[in-house]
Write a protein that holds these residues in place. Structure first.
Motif: not given
Length: 229
Positions: A8-13, A31-37, A184-193, A215-220
Motif C-alpha cells: 500500500v503506497e501513500l502519496f501525501y503532502d 499491523n492489523v491488515w496484511n500490508i506493507e505500507l 488529482f489531490g491528496f491523500p492518494c492511496i494505491v493498493c497493489h495486489m 481485509e476488514k475495516w473496524v473503525g479508525p
C-alpha cells in the motif's frame, strides 16, 4: 503458509490535513491488515497543477465546509487536528515545496526502516495542523527533525541534501508518479495486489479499500490482534 503482504503506497503532502488522517489510519492498520505500507512524499501543488484541479480555498462554500469537516474528523479519528489561524495562507500562499523536499531528503536517508520519515512527517503535520506553526523555514524543519529523533548533525545534513538537485528531481519524480496514477489531490492511496493497482482518493475510503484488498475495516482505532498460542 501465509499469503504475501499487499503493498500500500501513500502519496501525501504535509500541507494536506486529509493526508494526515489517512497517514495515521494506515499506520494504525499496517499491523492489523496484511500490508506493507510505503510512504511516498510528493508535492500537492504539482499534482493540483498537473491534473487541472482547483484548491478548496478558491471555492468559498467548499472552504467553509472543510473547516467544519476537519473538526468532526479530528474527533472521529482521534487526531489533534486544528486548522491554522489563516488556512488559506498556510496551505496555498506559503506552500509546502521546501517542506516536502525536506521530507523527501529524510526518506532518501531512511530507505530501509522508514521510521524517521514517518516521525518527521508527523511532526510537520503537527506544526501546521495542530499548533499553527510555520512549515516553510529551515528553523521549522530543524525543530521538527529534532523532535522526530534526528541529531543536530543529521538535521544539518538533511537540510543541505534537501537543496540538492537529486532531491528536487526525486520529489518531481514521485509527484509525476502520482499523476501517472491519475491522482488529482491528496491523500492518494494505491493498493497493489495480484499484479493490479487499485487507486483511492481521500481519507474516507477505508471500508471500500478493505473490501478490495480482502481485509476488514473496524473503525479508525483498530485493536491489534492477539497472538495465537
Amino acid at each position: 503458509m501465509s499469503s504475501p503482504r499487499k503493498v500500500v503506497e501513500l502519496f501525501y503532502d504535509v500541507v494536506s490535513p486529509y493526508s494526515w488522517l489517512a497517514f495515521e489510519v494506515l499506520c494504525r492498520y499496517r499491523n492489523v491488515w496484511n500490508i506493507e505500507l510505503k510512504f511516498k512524499p510528493a508535492y500537492l501543488g504539482g499534482v493540483m497543477h498537473g491534473s487541472g484541479n482547483r484548491p478548496p480555498g478558491v471555492v468559498p462554500n467548499k472552504f467553509l465546509y472543510m473547516n467544519q469537516d476537519l473538526k468532526r474528523l479530528s474527533e472521529y479519528f482521534v487526531i489533534p487536528l486544528s486548522p491554522p489561524s489563516n488556512p488559506f495562507e498556510a496551505m496555498f500562499e506559503k506552500g509546502s515545496l521546501n517542506a516536502m523536499r525536506f521530507v523527501t531528503a529524510v526518506a532518501e536517508k531512511d530507505k530501509e526502516e522508514h521510521v524517521l520519515v514517518e516521525r518527521v512527517s508527523r511532526e510537520l503535520w503537527k506544526r501546521i495542523w495542530s499548533t499553527d506553526q510555520d512549515i516553510t523555514q529551515p528553523a521549522s524543519f530543524t525543530e521538527a527533525g529534532l523532535k522526530a529523533g534526528l541529531s543536530t548533525n543529521e538535521v544539518e545534513e538533511i537540510l543541505n541534501l534537501a537543496k540538492s538537485q537529486p532531491i528536487k528531481d526525486k520529489l518531481k519524480s514521485v509527484t509525476q508518479e502520482a499523476l501517472d496514477y491519475q491522482c488529482f489531490g491528496f491523500p492518494c492511496i494505491v493498493c497493489h495486489m495480484n499484479g493490479k493497482a487499485e487507486v483511492f482518493f481521500g481519507s474516507d475510503r477505508f471500508e471500500l479499500m478493505a473490501h478490495c484488498i480482502g481485509e476488514k475495516w473496524v473503525g479508525p482505532q483498530p485493536v491489534k490482534p492477539t497472538a495465537k498460542m
